[in-house]
Design a protein around this motif. Structure first.
Motif, PDB file in Angstrom:
ATOM      1  N   MET A  73      26.317  38.246  54.443  1.00  0.00           N
ATOM      2  CA  MET A  73      25.614  37.190  55.155  1.00  0.00           C
ATOM      3  C   MET A  73      26.542  36.448  56.096  1.00  0.00           C
ATOM      4  O   MET A  73      26.198  36.099  57.205  1.00  0.00           O
ATOM      5  CB  MET A  73      24.998  36.203  54.153  1.00  0.00           C
ATOM      6  CG  MET A  73      23.953  36.804  53.252  1.00  0.00           C
ATOM      7  SD  MET A  73      22.509  37.384  54.152  1.00  0.00           S
ATOM      8  CE  MET A  73      21.924  35.837  54.826  1.00  0.00           C
ATOM      9  N   ALA A  74      27.784  36.170  55.641  1.00  0.00           N
ATOM     10  CA  ALA A  74      28.710  35.370  56.430  1.00  0.00           C
ATOM     11  C   ALA A  74      29.108  36.073  57.712  1.00  0.00           C
ATOM     12  O   ALA A  74      29.459  35.426  58.692  1.00  0.00           O
ATOM     13  CB  ALA A  74      29.951  35.038  55.608  1.00  0.00           C
ATOM     14  N   SER A  75      29.079  37.410  57.711  1.00  0.00           N
ATOM     15  CA  SER A  75      29.508  38.153  58.889  1.00  0.00           C
ATOM     16  C   SER A  75      28.365  38.394  59.875  1.00  0.00           C
ATOM     17  O   SER A  75      28.592  38.922  60.958  1.00  0.00           O
ATOM     18  CB  SER A  75      30.104  39.498  58.458  1.00  0.00           C
ATOM     19  OG  SER A  75      29.130  40.269  57.774  1.00  0.00           O
ATOM     20  N   SER A  76      27.138  38.045  59.498  1.00  0.00           N
ATOM     21  CA  SER A  76      26.000  38.254  60.397  1.00  0.00           C
ATOM     22  C   SER A  76      26.116  37.323  61.603  1.00  0.00           C
ATOM     23  O   SER A  76      26.458  36.148  61.452  1.00  0.00           O
ATOM     24  CB  SER A  76      24.685  37.983  59.663  1.00  0.00           C
ATOM     25  OG  SER A  76      24.549  38.848  58.554  1.00  0.00           O
ATOM     26  N   PRO A  77      25.840  37.822  62.790  1.00  0.00           N
ATOM     27  CA  PRO A  77      25.908  36.959  63.976  1.00  0.00           C
ATOM     28  C   PRO A  77      24.817  35.898  63.920  1.00  0.00           C
ATOM     29  O   PRO A  77      23.748  36.123  63.337  1.00  0.00           O
ATOM     30  CB  PRO A  77      25.682  37.938  65.131  1.00  0.00           C
ATOM     31  CG  PRO A  77      24.930  39.071  64.534  1.00  0.00           C
ATOM     32  CD  PRO A  77      25.445  39.204  63.124  1.00  0.00           C
ATOM     33  N   PRO A  78      25.045  34.722  64.510  1.00  0.00           N
ATOM     34  CA  PRO A  78      24.027  33.666  64.517  1.00  0.00           C
ATOM     35  C   PRO A  78      22.754  34.142  65.197  1.00  0.00           C
ATOM     36  O   PRO A  78      22.802  34.865  66.200  1.00  0.00           O
ATOM     37  CB  PRO A  78      24.696  32.536  65.312  1.00  0.00           C
ATOM     38  CG  PRO A  78      26.160  32.813  65.213  1.00  0.00           C
ATOM     39  CD  PRO A  78      26.291  34.300  65.177  1.00  0.00           C
ATOM     40  N   ARG A  79      21.627  33.732  64.673  1.00  0.00           N
ATOM     41  CA  ARG A  79      20.347  34.084  65.274  1.00  0.00           C
ATOM     42  C   ARG A  79      20.018  33.055  66.356  1.00  0.00           C
ATOM     43  O   ARG A  79      20.184  31.844  66.149  1.00  0.00           O
ATOM     44  CB  ARG A  79      19.238  34.109  64.227  1.00  0.00           C
ATOM     45  CG  ARG A  79      17.952  34.763  64.735  1.00  0.00           C
ATOM     46  CD  ARG A  79      16.900  34.885  63.648  1.00  0.00           C
ATOM     47  NE  ARG A  79      15.817  35.774  64.070  1.00  0.00           N
ATOM     48  CZ  ARG A  79      14.711  35.992  63.385  1.00  0.00           C
ATOM     49  NH1 ARG A  79      14.530  35.373  62.215  1.00  0.00           N
ATOM     50  NH2 ARG A  79      13.779  36.821  63.835  1.00  0.00           N
ATOM     51  N   LEU A  80      19.535  33.533  67.486  1.00  0.00           N
ATOM     52  CA  LEU A  80      19.263  32.670  68.624  1.00  0.00           C
ATOM     53  C   LEU A  80      17.789  32.257  68.666  1.00  0.00           C
ATOM     54  O   LEU A  80      16.901  33.102  68.648  1.00  0.00           O
ATOM     55  CB  LEU A  80      19.625  33.383  69.930  1.00  0.00           C
ATOM     56  CG  LEU A  80      19.277  32.651  71.224  1.00  0.00           C
ATOM     57  CD1 LEU A  80      20.065  31.344  71.344  1.00  0.00           C
ATOM     58  CD2 LEU A  80      19.552  33.552  72.431  1.00  0.00           C
ATOM     59  N   PHE A  81      17.564  30.951  68.744  1.00  0.00           N
ATOM     60  CA  PHE A  81      16.232  30.400  68.943  1.00  0.00           C
ATOM     61  C   PHE A  81      16.156  29.812  70.349  1.00  0.00           C
ATOM     62  O   PHE A  81      16.988  28.980  70.736  1.00  0.00           O
ATOM     63  CB  PHE A  81      15.932  29.297  67.926  1.00  0.00           C
ATOM     64  CG  PHE A  81      15.498  29.809  66.579  1.00  0.00           C
ATOM     65  CD1 PHE A  81      14.174  29.754  66.179  1.00  0.00           C
ATOM     66  CD2 PHE A  81      16.433  30.360  65.706  1.00  0.00           C
ATOM     67  CE1 PHE A  81      13.780  30.230  64.941  1.00  0.00           C
ATOM     68  CE2 PHE A  81      16.053  30.830  64.465  1.00  0.00           C
ATOM     69  CZ  PHE A  81      14.721  30.774  64.078  1.00  0.00           C
ATOM     70  N   THR A  82      15.173  30.248  71.117  1.00  0.00           N
ATOM     71  CA  THR A  82      14.943  29.731  72.465  1.00  0.00           C
ATOM     72  C   THR A  82      13.662  28.920  72.458  1.00  0.00           C
ATOM     73  O   THR A  82      12.583  29.450  72.196  1.00  0.00           O
ATOM     74  CB  THR A  82      14.842  30.875  73.481  1.00  0.00           C
ATOM     75  OG1 THR A  82      16.070  31.622  73.485  1.00  0.00           O
ATOM     76  CG2 THR A  82      14.584  30.329  74.882  1.00  0.00           C
ATOM     77  N   PHE A  83      13.770  27.631  72.721  1.00  0.00           N
ATOM     78  CA  PHE A  83      12.610  26.748  72.744  1.00  0.00           C
ATOM     79  C   PHE A  83      12.138  26.586  74.186  1.00  0.00           C
ATOM     80  O   PHE A  83      12.878  26.104  75.044  1.00  0.00           O
ATOM     81  CB  PHE A  83      12.961  25.378  72.154  1.00  0.00           C
ATOM     82  CG  PHE A  83      13.226  25.408  70.676  1.00  0.00           C
ATOM     83  CD1 PHE A  83      12.196  25.213  69.767  1.00  0.00           C
ATOM     84  CD2 PHE A  83      14.512  25.645  70.182  1.00  0.00           C
ATOM     85  CE1 PHE A  83      12.438  25.245  68.398  1.00  0.00           C
ATOM     86  CE2 PHE A  83      14.760  25.666  68.820  1.00  0.00           C
ATOM     87  CZ  PHE A  83      13.722  25.471  67.916  1.00  0.00           C
ATOM     88  N   LEU A  84      10.913  27.022  74.445  1.00  0.00           N
ATOM     89  CA  LEU A  84      10.300  26.865  75.758  1.00  0.00           C
ATOM     90  C   LEU A  84       9.495  25.567  75.732  1.00  0.00           C
ATOM     91  O   LEU A  84       8.460  25.479  75.076  1.00  0.00           O
ATOM     92  CB  LEU A  84       9.393  28.049  76.076  1.00  0.00           C
ATOM     93  CG  LEU A  84       8.579  27.952  77.373  1.00  0.00           C
ATOM     94  CD1 LEU A  84       9.481  27.767  78.590  1.00  0.00           C
ATOM     95  CD2 LEU A  84       7.704  29.191  77.546  1.00  0.00           C
ATOM     96  N   LEU A  85       9.997  24.549  76.430  1.00  0.00           N
ATOM     97  CA  LEU A  85       9.377  23.231  76.416  1.00  0.00           C
ATOM     98  C   LEU A  85       8.405  23.114  77.584  1.00  0.00           C
ATOM     99  O   LEU A  85       8.815  23.013  78.744  1.00  0.00           O
ATOM    100  CB  LEU A  85      10.447  22.143  76.507  1.00  0.00           C
ATOM    101  CG  LEU A  85      11.577  22.213  75.458  1.00  0.00           C
ATOM    102  CD1 LEU A  85      12.520  21.027  75.622  1.00  0.00           C
ATOM    103  CD2 LEU A  85      11.000  22.248  74.047  1.00  0.00           C
ATOM    104  N   LEU A  86       7.125  23.138  77.277  1.00  0.00           N
ATOM    105  CA  LEU A  86       6.102  22.991  78.304  1.00  0.00           C
ATOM    106  C   LEU A  86       5.955  21.518  78.669  1.00  0.00           C
ATOM    107  O   LEU A  86       6.299  20.633  77.881  1.00  0.00           O
ATOM    108  CB  LEU A  86       4.777  23.550  77.811  1.00  0.00           C
ATOM    109  CG  LEU A  86       4.791  25.027  77.401  1.00  0.00           C
ATOM    110  CD1 LEU A  86       3.437  25.423  76.838  1.00  0.00           C
ATOM    111  CD2 LEU A  86       5.157  25.915  78.586  1.00  0.00           C
ATOM    112  N   ASP A  87       5.438  21.260  79.850  1.00  0.00           N
ATOM    113  CA  ASP A  87       5.252  19.885  80.287  1.00  0.00           C
ATOM    114  C   ASP A  87       4.351  19.129  79.307  1.00  0.00           C
ATOM    115  O   ASP A  87       3.331  19.640  78.865  1.00  0.00           O
ATOM    116  CB  ASP A  87       4.627  19.876  81.689  1.00  0.00           C
ATOM    117  CG  ASP A  87       4.699  18.506  82.337  1.00  0.00           C
ATOM    118  OD1 ASP A  87       5.594  17.726  81.968  1.00  0.00           O
ATOM    119  OD2 ASP A  87       3.860  18.211  83.205  1.00  0.00           O
TER     120      ASP A  87
END
Length: 335
Positions: free
Chosen positions: A1-15
């Motif tokens: 688990m420690a060697s797993s790369p960080p997971r990326l979350f992309t938040f699309l902020l609508l108006d």
């Protein structure tokens, strides 16, 4: 688990996105990193245009990039669409195109609050289970018949994730974190957020009927539940009473004692409440809304609506459209 790369979350902020579900979601990720002592998650903020996103309470957040930036999501990435007010104006061609492109690339797509409307508009929830804030559920069901609407706090349908808004994003994020991390970390995050009752995908968004309308009479609560489930094809007071195992007179006495109105009056108010949601949150024609709420004609619907809200449904929609143009400079719902 420690060697797993960080997971990326992309938040699309609508108006005009709502702050609470977004802030709760991103803070759950922050706490996961803090409590674990390592970077499990990265996140970034995108917008449809400009360098700043403005939420429904007027706060402004600096964005990392716009949709045109060369910022790959990756197959392990997660895109979260954060919706809020005037959501039908936010499903623009660039936004829909960008979301479809991320789906083709294999990213997991999610939505908070009314963001589910945009995913559905892009066709990315067809044949899927999904949820949306309870206030928008009737409108959503009318517009997107190919989506299986569920009224739970959140829905995990594989690579499609939806949460109803408010604090439901905490439950969704704890659910996702728990898929790859141990239960102790999930509990620590919940404790830090003072979230003492972690909800699952089986929990409903709204309080029970008895709690919402302030009654503890089980037979009356059952009748109200039946009314709410039959707004398009209204049942007569006699049928409601028969199904509840009482006389029509007994039913009328219960309604007057606990709700201070007749069953017929309560029923029509429930139908008009639903009609108003459809009127303000969809592009359905007035006659379509009338039929969806159990009215036999648009004239009868208009008469009842005017008596309830002091304005005709046509005028209500016109006022909302004018106000949206004046404040935001965007096209509002077409009648």
């Amino acid at each position: 688990m420690a060697s797993s790369p960080p997971r990326l979350f992309t938040f699309l902020l609508l108006d005009r996105f709502t702050m609470l579900p977004f802030a709760a979601a991103i803070d759950a990720l922050r706490l996961a990193n803090k409590m674990s002592g390592r970077t499990i998650y990265h996140w970034r903020l995108l917008g449809a245009g400009g360098d700043v996103a403005v939420c429904s309470n007027g706060a402004r957040l600096a964005l990392d990039a716009g949709l045109g930036a060369d910022m790959p999501i990756g197959r392990d990435g997660v895109v979260i669409v954060c919706g809020g007010d005037a959501i039908t104006t936010q499903a623009t061609a660039p936004v829909l195109s960008w979301l479809r492109r991320q789906a083709r690339g294999g990213a997991t797509l999610g939505a908070l609050c009314t963001g589910s409307h945009v995913l559905a508009k892009a066709g990315l929830l067809d044949g899927r289970r999904a949820t949306i804030h309870w206030e928008n559920q009737d409108a959503f069901a009318e517009i997107f018949s190919d989506v299986t609407l569920q009224r739970q706090v959140f829905v995990d349908d594989g690579n499609r994730l939806t949460a109803g808004g408010g604090t439901s994003s905490i439950d969704l994020m704890l659910h996702l974190i728990g898929q790859t991390q141990d239960a102790d970390l999930v509990s620590q995050i919940a404790d830090q957020m003072l979230h003492t009752a972690i909800r699952t995908g089986r929990d409903h968004q709204r309080l029970s009927v008895a709690t919402r309308i302030g009654i503890r009479h089980p037979r009356l609560a059952a009748v109200v539940t039946r009314i709410e489930a039959n707004l398009e094809t209204p049942l007569s007071p006699a049928q409601l009473a028969q199904d509840a195992g009482m006389s029509t007179r007994q039913l009328e006495r219960l309604f007057m004692r606990y709700l201070n109105r007749s069953p017929k009056r309560f029923y029509i108010e429930a139908r008009l409440t639903r009609a108003r949601h459809l009127l303000l949150h969809t592009e359905l024609a007035v006659i379509e809304i009338a039929v969806a709420c159990g009215f036999s004609s648009s004239s009868h619907f208009s008469k009842c609506y005017r008596e309830r809200y002091g304005v005709s449904p046509y005028r209500e929609r016109g006022v909302q459209k004018s106000g949206a143009r004046a404040e935001w400079g965007v096209l509002a719902l077409a009648s």
